[in-house]
Design an enzyme around this catalytic site. Structure first.
Site, short mmCIF file in Angstrom:
data_model
loop_
_atom_site.label_atom_id
_atom_site.label_comp_id
_atom_site.label_asym_id
_atom_site.label_seq_id
_atom_site.Cartn_x
_atom_site.Cartn_y
_atom_site.Cartn_z
N ASN A 35 6.52 0.51 1.87
CA ASN A 35 7.42 0.88 0.78
C ASN A 35 8.64 1.57 1.36
O ASN A 35 8.62 2.02 2.50
CB ASN A 35 6.71 1.76 -0.26
CG ASN A 35 5.75 2.73 0.38
OD1 ASN A 35 6.17 3.67 1.02
ND2 ASN A 35 4.44 2.46 0.27
N GLY A 50 2.60 -2.47 -6.08
CA GLY A 50 1.89 -3.68 -6.48
C GLY A 50 2.74 -4.88 -6.86
O GLY A 50 2.22 -5.82 -7.45
N SER A 79 2.70 4.21 -4.42
CA SER A 79 1.65 5.22 -4.31
C SER A 79 2.00 6.28 -3.26
O SER A 79 1.44 7.36 -3.26
CB SER A 79 0.33 4.54 -3.94
OG SER A 79 0.49 3.79 -2.75
N GLU A 80 2.94 5.96 -2.36
CA GLU A 80 3.33 6.93 -1.34
C GLU A 80 4.54 7.77 -1.75
O GLU A 80 5.18 8.40 -0.90
CB GLU A 80 3.60 6.23 0.00
CG GLU A 80 2.40 5.55 0.62
CD GLU A 80 1.24 6.48 0.97
OE1 GLU A 80 1.34 7.69 0.70
OE2 GLU A 80 0.23 5.98 1.48
N HIS A 98 8.60 3.01 5.11
CA HIS A 98 7.18 3.09 5.50
C HIS A 98 6.66 1.68 5.73
O HIS A 98 6.75 0.84 4.85
CB HIS A 98 6.39 3.79 4.38
CG HIS A 98 4.90 3.68 4.54
ND1 HIS A 98 4.27 3.91 5.74
CD2 HIS A 98 3.92 3.37 3.66
CE1 HIS A 98 2.96 3.73 5.58
NE2 HIS A 98 2.73 3.40 4.33
N HIS A 100 3.63 -1.13 7.54
CA HIS A 100 2.27 -1.38 8.00
C HIS A 100 2.39 -2.42 9.12
O HIS A 100 1.98 -3.56 8.94
CB HIS A 100 1.40 -1.94 6.87
CG HIS A 100 0.99 -0.93 5.85
ND1 HIS A 100 0.09 -1.22 4.84
CD2 HIS A 100 1.32 0.37 5.68
CE1 HIS A 100 -0.09 -0.14 4.09
NE2 HIS A 100 0.65 0.84 4.58
ZN LIG Z 1 0.95 2.62 3.57
#
Ligand SMILES: [Zn+2]
Length: 223
Positions: A35, A50, A79-80, A98, A100
């Protein structure tokens, strides 16, 4: 930082959508993982939770206050969001990315730090720490990330991903790419045995020379 007027917010939303698409293309996340956010005055525009990046539209980008209150959101903010807000509160960041991404996640499982395998790591403030594992979306993860960011513009989150910040989204995103490249380069170097790592003095010399050159460019009117 973007202006907090409607033009500034619109620009921030459009830029978040375009960089979100790059996140997939550059291999920094899959699906709707990861995100990013930008700060606009006392508000933060952040990607929603989502929604796949391929389907994300500027109007899906959420707006929250610095206290986390949702201001203008048809979707649920990432969510972060607590981690993004904690980083804005602790730094002068204008944007947070952010990811992954596989190289940093692999490194995080086996190392406590990404060492200075290349002098470009000075662009992140030096060797990048791996923050202890804490569950995604928690206040504990936000605190862990902020603590490990001290003096750095990047942090690796153990068994999770990485976070980079910058004055704007372009800089934060470039740092995320640099971090992933450095982690990959370190892994390749390990295949030859124990790699040579730059010392703190050698990194300080690079930082000083970079500053001197930027100063020279400004004085001579170069961009
Ligand atoms: Zn994450």
């Amino acid at each position: 930082m973007y202006g907090s007027d409607s033009d500034g917010l619109q620009a921030a939303r459009a830029q978040l959508v375009s960089y979100s698409a790059r996140l997939l293309d550059d291999g920094l996340a899959v699906g709707s993982a990861g995100n990013m956010s930008v700060r606009a005055g006392d508000r933060v525009a952040i990607t929603p939770s989502g929604i796949s990046y391929a389907e994300m539209r500027p109007e899906d980008i959420c707006l929250v206050g610095m206290d986390g209150a949702e201001l203008q959101s048809s979707e649920t903010p990432s969510s972060e969001t607590p981690m993004h807000l904690a980083i804005y509160a602790a730094t002068r960041a204008g944007a947070v990315v952010h990811t992954h991404s596989p190289e940093v996640i692999a490194l995080s499982a086996g190392r406590d730090e990404l060492p200075a395998i290349h002098y470009a790591i000075t662009g992140l403030g030096g060797p990048v720490r791996v923050a202890p594992y804490v569950r995604f979306g928690s206040a504990g993860l936000a605190a862990s990330a902020v603590a490990a960011l001290d003096g750095r513009s990047a942090v690796i989150l153990r068994n999770h991903g990485a976070v980079c910040h910058g004055r704007d989204l372009a800089q934060a995103y470039d740092r995320a790419l640099l971090l992933e490249w450095l982690a990959r380069t370190y892994r390749l170097a390990l295949s030859y045995g124990e790699p040579a790592i730059l010392s703190a003095a050698e990194l300080d010399e690079v930082t000083a020379e970079s500053r001197r050159r930027r100063y020279g460019e400004r004085r001579s009117g170069q961009p």
